[in-house]
Design a protein around this motif. Structure first.
Motif, PDB file in Angstrom:
ATOM      1  N   THR A 121       0.838  -1.192   0.000  1.00  0.00           N
ATOM      2  CA  THR A 121       0.000   0.000   0.000  1.00  0.00           C
ATOM      3  C   THR A 121       0.877   1.249   0.000  1.00  0.00           C
ATOM      4  O   THR A 121       2.100   1.173   0.123  1.00  0.00           O
ATOM      5  N   LEU A 122       0.228   2.417  -0.113  1.00  0.00           N
ATOM      6  CA  LEU A 122       0.972   3.673  -0.063  1.00  0.00           C
ATOM      7  C   LEU A 122       1.643   3.860   1.295  1.00  0.00           C
ATOM      8  O   LEU A 122       2.748   4.414   1.388  1.00  0.00           O
ATOM      9  N   ALA A 123       0.990   3.393   2.350  1.00  0.00           N
ATOM     10  CA  ALA A 123       1.575   3.489   3.690  1.00  0.00           C
ATOM     11  C   ALA A 123       2.850   2.665   3.783  1.00  0.00           C
ATOM     12  O   ALA A 123       3.830   3.081   4.422  1.00  0.00           O
ATOM     13  N   VAL A 124       2.844   1.508   3.148  1.00  0.00           N
ATOM     14  CA  VAL A 124       4.035   0.661   3.129  1.00  0.00           C
ATOM     15  C   VAL A 124       5.163   1.366   2.385  1.00  0.00           C
ATOM     16  O   VAL A 124       6.316   1.395   2.830  1.00  0.00           O
ATOM     17  N   LEU A 125       4.842   1.953   1.248  1.00  0.00           N
ATOM     18  CA  LEU A 125       5.847   2.674   0.470  1.00  0.00           C
ATOM     19  C   LEU A 125       6.440   3.834   1.260  1.00  0.00           C
ATOM     20  O   LEU A 125       7.637   4.098   1.193  1.00  0.00           O
ATOM     21  N   ASP A 126       5.596   4.544   2.005  1.00  0.00           N
ATOM     22  CA  ASP A 126       6.069   5.673   2.795  1.00  0.00           C
ATOM     23  C   ASP A 126       7.082   5.243   3.846  1.00  0.00           C
ATOM     24  O   ASP A 126       7.952   6.031   4.247  1.00  0.00           O
ATOM     25  N   ASP A 127       6.966   4.010   4.313  1.00  0.00           N
ATOM     26  CA  ASP A 127       7.885   3.518   5.346  1.00  0.00           C
ATOM     27  C   ASP A 127       9.189   2.979   4.762  1.00  0.00           C
ATOM     28  O   ASP A 127      10.116   2.664   5.518  1.00  0.00           O
ATOM     29  N   MET A 128       9.273   2.860   3.441  1.00  0.00           N
ATOM     30  CA  MET A 128      10.495   2.366   2.811  1.00  0.00           C
ATOM     31  C   MET A 128      11.476   3.522   2.587  1.00  0.00           C
ATOM     32  O   MET A 128      11.858   3.842   1.468  1.00  0.00           O
ATOM     33  N   VAL A 129      11.893   4.150   3.677  1.00  0.00           N
ATOM     34  CA  VAL A 129      12.741   5.335   3.591  1.00  0.00           C
ATOM     35  C   VAL A 129      14.094   5.000   2.975  1.00  0.00           C
ATOM     36  O   VAL A 129      14.574   5.692   2.070  1.00  0.00           O
ATOM     37  N   TYR A 130      14.718   3.952   3.461  1.00  0.00           N
ATOM     38  CA  TYR A 130      16.049   3.598   2.958  1.00  0.00           C
ATOM     39  C   TYR A 130      15.976   3.072   1.530  1.00  0.00           C
ATOM     40  O   TYR A 130      16.812   3.421   0.685  1.00  0.00           O
ATOM     41  N   ALA A 131      14.982   2.246   1.239  1.00  0.00           N
ATOM     42  CA  ALA A 131      14.829   1.724  -0.122  1.00  0.00           C
ATOM     43  C   ALA A 131      14.590   2.864  -1.109  1.00  0.00           C
ATOM     44  O   ALA A 131      15.132   2.862  -2.225  1.00  0.00           O
ATOM     45  N   ASP A 132      13.790   3.842  -0.691  1.00  0.00           N
ATOM     46  CA  ASP A 132      13.534   5.006  -1.534  1.00  0.00           C
ATOM     47  C   ASP A 132      14.830   5.764  -1.809  1.00  0.00           C
ATOM     48  O   ASP A 132      15.086   6.196  -2.936  1.00  0.00           O
ATOM     49  N   ALA A 133      15.666   5.918  -0.782  1.00  0.00           N
ATOM     50  CA  ALA A 133      16.933   6.626  -0.951  1.00  0.00           C
ATOM     51  C   ALA A 133      17.879   5.865  -1.871  1.00  0.00           C
ATOM     52  O   ALA A 133      18.588   6.463  -2.688  1.00  0.00           O
ATOM     53  N   VAL A 134      17.901   4.544  -1.753  1.00  0.00           N
ATOM     54  CA  VAL A 134      18.766   3.731  -2.612  1.00  0.00           C
ATOM     55  C   VAL A 134      18.366   3.881  -4.079  1.00  0.00           C
ATOM     56  O   VAL A 134      19.210   4.045  -4.964  1.00  0.00           O
ATOM     57  N   ILE A 135      17.065   3.840  -4.341  1.00  0.00           N
ATOM     58  CA  ILE A 135      16.588   3.981  -5.716  1.00  0.00           C
ATOM     59  C   ILE A 135      16.925   5.366  -6.260  1.00  0.00           C
ATOM     60  O   ILE A 135      17.399   5.515  -7.397  1.00  0.00           O
ATOM     61  N   LYS A 136      16.716   6.399  -5.441  1.00  0.00           N
ATOM     62  CA  LYS A 136      17.034   7.760  -5.882  1.00  0.00           C
ATOM     63  C   LYS A 136      18.522   7.919  -6.169  1.00  0.00           C
ATOM     64  O   LYS A 136      18.917   8.576  -7.136  1.00  0.00           O
ATOM     65  N   GLU A 137      19.354   7.323  -5.312  1.00  0.00           N
ATOM     66  CA  GLU A 137      20.796   7.440  -5.511  1.00  0.00           C
ATOM     67  C   GLU A 137      21.232   6.708  -6.778  1.00  0.00           C
ATOM     68  O   GLU A 137      22.085   7.184  -7.535  1.00  0.00           O
ATOM     69  N   ALA A 138      20.627   5.548  -7.038  1.00  0.00           N
ATOM     70  CA  ALA A 138      20.954   4.809  -8.261  1.00  0.00           C
ATOM     71  C   ALA A 138      20.537   5.595  -9.496  1.00  0.00           C
ATOM     72  O   ALA A 138      21.275   5.657 -10.489  1.00  0.00           O
ATOM     73  N   LEU A 139      19.369   6.222  -9.433  1.00  0.00           N
ATOM     74  CA  LEU A 139      18.904   7.024 -10.562  1.00  0.00           C
ATOM     75  C   LEU A 139      19.753   8.281 -10.736  1.00  0.00           C
ATOM     76  O   LEU A 139      19.937   8.772 -11.851  1.00  0.00           O
ATOM     77  N   ARG A 140      20.261   8.810  -9.629  1.00  0.00           N
ATOM     78  CA  ARG A 140      21.117   9.993  -9.721  1.00  0.00           C
ATOM     79  C   ARG A 140      22.433   9.650 -10.422  1.00  0.00           C
ATOM     80  O   ARG A 140      22.916  10.396 -11.281  1.00  0.00           O
TER      81      ARG A 140
END
Length: 210
Positions: A121-140
Motif C-alpha cells: 500500500t501507499l503506507a508501506v511505500l512511505d515507510d520504505m525510507v532507505y529503499a527510496d533513498a537507494v533507488i534515488k541514488e541509483a537514478l542519480r
C-alpha cells in the motif's frame, strides 16, 4: 521511435528524428484505435486507465482529448519498459556492489513486513525510507534518461543568462544531479547518511518540463 528521441532534431526525410516522429504518429493512431474499440468488459484497473482517470481529475472540466490520452499512453509505455528497465538494472547492479546496503535493505523490509504484513500500500511505500533513498541514488548516478531537449516558447532568463524564444535547450539530468550540488558526492550507495537522505529529498523534486 526510441532512436529518434536521442537523435538531433532535424525533421527531414531520411533522418532518424524524422523516422521517430513518424513512428510516434503511427503509435498515437494505434492507441486511439484501441481506445475507440475498447469494450465495456474492462474493470478500469489497468495502468493506462488509472493514469487516464488521474489525468482527467487533474483538469478543470474533467475532459481530455483522445490525442492527449494517447500521448500519455506513449509516456506510460516508455516509463514501463525503457526507463524502468534501465533504472531497475542500475539499482540492482549497484546494490550488488555494496553488501552492507543489501543488508540494510533486507532489515528494513523485514521490519515493514512485521508491521504491515505482505500487503503493498501507499503506507508501506512511505515507510520504505532507505529503499527510496537507494533507488534515488541509483537514478542519480545512472539516470535512464540522461538528458532531455526542449524549445523555449517565450523569452526567458536562466541564471542571469538571456534565452530568446525558439532556443533549443539541452537539459542534462546526469550533470545537474552529479556535479552541481557539492553535498552530493559521486561516491555511491555506501555513503548514504541521514544528511544525504535529506539532500536527496530536496534534490528530487518534480519539475514539469512542459
Amino acid at each position: 521511435m526510441f532512436k529518434g528521441m536521442s537523435a538531433p532534431p532535424i525533421n527531414l526525410p531520411g533522418t532518424r528524428f524524422y523516422s521517430g516522429v513518424k513512428a510516434k504518429q503511427s503509435l498515437v493512431e494505434e492507441i486511439k484505435s484501441i481506445m475507440a474499440n475498447k469494450t465495456n468488459s474492462s474493470d478500469g484497473s489497468s495502468a493506462f486507465e488509472l493514469m487516464a482517470q488521474a489525468l482527467r481529475e487533474s483538469t478543470q472540466d474533467g475532459q481530455l482529448s483522445d490525442d492527449a490520452l494517447a500521448e500519455s499512453g506513449i509516456s506510460l509505455l516508455l516509463a514501463g519498459t525503457d526507463t524502468s528497465g534501465q533504472g531497475s538494472t542500475a539499482a540492482l547492479v549497484m546494490v550488488a556492489l555494496f553488501p552492507e546496503v543489501m543488508e540494510k535493505l533486507r532489515l528494513e523490509q523485514e521490519k515493514i513486513i512485521a508491521q504491515h504484513g505482505t500487503s503493498f500500500t501507499l503506507a508501506v511505500l512511505d515507510d520504505m525510507v532507505y529503499a527510496d533513498a537507494v533507488i534515488k541514488e541509483a537514478l542519480r548516478l545512472a539516470p535512464p534518461a540522461a538528458a532531455a531537449m526542449r524549445q523555449t516558447l517565450v523569452d526567458m532568463q536562466i541564471c542571469d543568462k538571456f534565452i530568446p524564444a525558439g532556443t533549443l535547450l539541452w537539459l542534462s539530468t546526469l550533470t545537474s544531479q552529479n556535479f552541481t550540488d557539492p553535498s552530493l558526492k559521486p561516491s555511491g550507495l555506501k555513503t548514504l547518511t541521514p544528511q544525504t537522505l535529506n539532500t536527496l529529498s530536496e534534490s528530487w523534486r518534480h519539475i514539469d518540463l512542459n
